[in-house]
Design a protein around this motif. Structure first.
Motif, mmCIF file in Angstrom:
data_model
loop_
_atom_site.group_PDB
_atom_site.id
_atom_site.type_symbol
_atom_site.label_atom_id
_atom_site.label_comp_id
_atom_site.label_asym_id
_atom_site.label_seq_id
_atom_site.Cartn_x
_atom_site.Cartn_y
_atom_site.Cartn_z
ATOM 1 N N HIS A 61 2.357 0.689 4.294
ATOM 2 C CA HIS A 61 2.412 -0.708 3.861
ATOM 3 C C HIS A 61 3.813 -1.300 4.027
ATOM 4 C CE1 HIS A 61 1.581 -4.261 1.390
ATOM 5 N NE2 HIS A 61 2.668 -3.979 0.702
ATOM 6 N N ASN A 62 4.836 -0.461 3.851
ATOM 7 C CA ASN A 62 6.219 -0.941 3.932
ATOM 8 C C ASN A 62 6.844 -0.785 5.316
ATOM 9 O OD1 ASN A 62 6.235 -1.595 1.147
ATOM 10 N ND2 ASN A 62 6.677 0.527 0.622
ATOM 11 N N SER A 63 6.079 -0.285 6.276
ATOM 12 C CA SER A 63 6.651 -0.039 7.609
ATOM 13 C C SER A 63 7.053 -1.328 8.319
ATOM 14 C CB SER A 63 5.661 0.732 8.491
ATOM 15 O OG SER A 63 5.425 2.023 7.991
ATOM 16 N N TYR A 64 6.195 -2.322 8.243
ATOM 17 C CA TYR A 64 6.421 -3.547 9.012
ATOM 18 C C TYR A 64 7.271 -4.531 8.233
ATOM 19 C CZ TYR A 64 5.505 -7.354 12.263
ATOM 20 O OH TYR A 64 5.641 -8.360 13.183
ATOM 21 N N ASP A 65 8.347 -4.994 8.868
ATOM 22 C CA ASP A 65 9.251 -5.964 8.279
ATOM 23 C C ASP A 65 8.967 -7.321 8.915
ATOM 24 O OD1 ASP A 65 11.610 -7.643 7.873
ATOM 25 O OD2 ASP A 65 12.580 -5.849 7.090
ATOM 26 N N LEU A 66 8.455 -8.251 8.113
ATOM 27 C CA LEU A 66 8.092 -9.559 8.649
ATOM 28 C C LEU A 66 9.300 -10.323 9.171
ATOM 29 C CD1 LEU A 66 5.482 -10.733 5.971
ATOM 30 C CD2 LEU A 66 5.035 -10.034 8.325
#
Length: 228
Positions: A61-66
């Motif tokens: 869930h925290n892998s992708y940085d918008l």
């Protein structure tokens, strides 16, 4: 002159009919084997398709940085301490020192626990959101959507996602000396490897396929699709 069947013709007829009748069980057995094999292939294909779908989602869930529009390597509590992220360079052992290559999260984001994450709103944002969902049922019945199939099936797909215990030791120059990997042990704390297990059951079928995916972030040279 009356036509009649001679004794030899009668004997030949009885012998031929006997051979045909004796071969019927063999034919039926072969048909059953073919149907069982076809169901096994259906089960494997269903599990493979399920795993392929899950792997299109983010590792965590925290892998992708918008803000950065990319996925980063996350902080874990894996026993592989040599793979901890450097808080200054935001890279770890083996990373290429270039902005477009894989790197650690500058915010120090950590891998989350297995299961649905707070803020998902019921949406699937990472692979472990599929853990523990109700089984998916695949049913094909005769006369419904079986088409020309000579068999029917009723399969249940159960998906589980876990962290895998991993432990590695490296020399001072970064050379891997030893690596211990145990996919059957599911530690409670996040490691760098997740195991996707899909079990297909139905009738006498009980097939489990596994896939392994790692906490490696992404390279900007080969970006993955962003999730919504």
């Amino acid at each position: 002159m009356r036509s009649a069947m001679s004794l030899i013709e009668l004997v030949f007829t009885i012998v031929i009919m006997g051979i045909v009748v004796m071969s019927l069980p063999l034919i039926l057995t072969q048909v059953q084997r073919n149907d069982a094999f076809a169901m096994q292939q259906e089960a494997i294909l269903a599990a493979k398709a399920k795993i392929g779908n899950i792997l299109t989602y983010e590792w965590d869930h925290n892998s992708y940085d918008l803000t950065a529009s990319r996925s980063f390597v996350l902080t874990t509590v894996s026993p592989d301490t040599e793979l901890d992220c450097n808080g200054t360079t935001f890279r770890r052992l083996g990373h290429v020192n270039a902005d477009s290559r894989r790197k650690c999260s500058a915010t120090g984001a950590s891998a989350s626990a297995i299961g649905a994450d707070e803020g998902d709103g019921g949406n699937f944002t990472d692979i472990d959101d599929f853990n523990g969902l109700p089984p998916t049922t695949l049913v094909v019945t005769a006369g419904e959507d079986a088409g020309t199939l000579d068999y029917i099936f009723d399969l249940n797909l159960t998906t589980s996602i876990n962290y895998a215990e991993d432990n590695a030791t490296y020399s001072s120059n970064g050379t891997l000396n030893d690596f211990t990997f145990n996919p059957n042990n599911a530690p409670a704390t996040p490691t760098n490897i997740k195991v996707i297990s899909v079990t297909v059951s139905g009738g006498d079928q009980n097939i489990t396929l596994r896939a392994f995916t790692c906490n490696i972030g992404e390279s900007m040279l080969l970006p993955s699709r962003p999730y919504q």
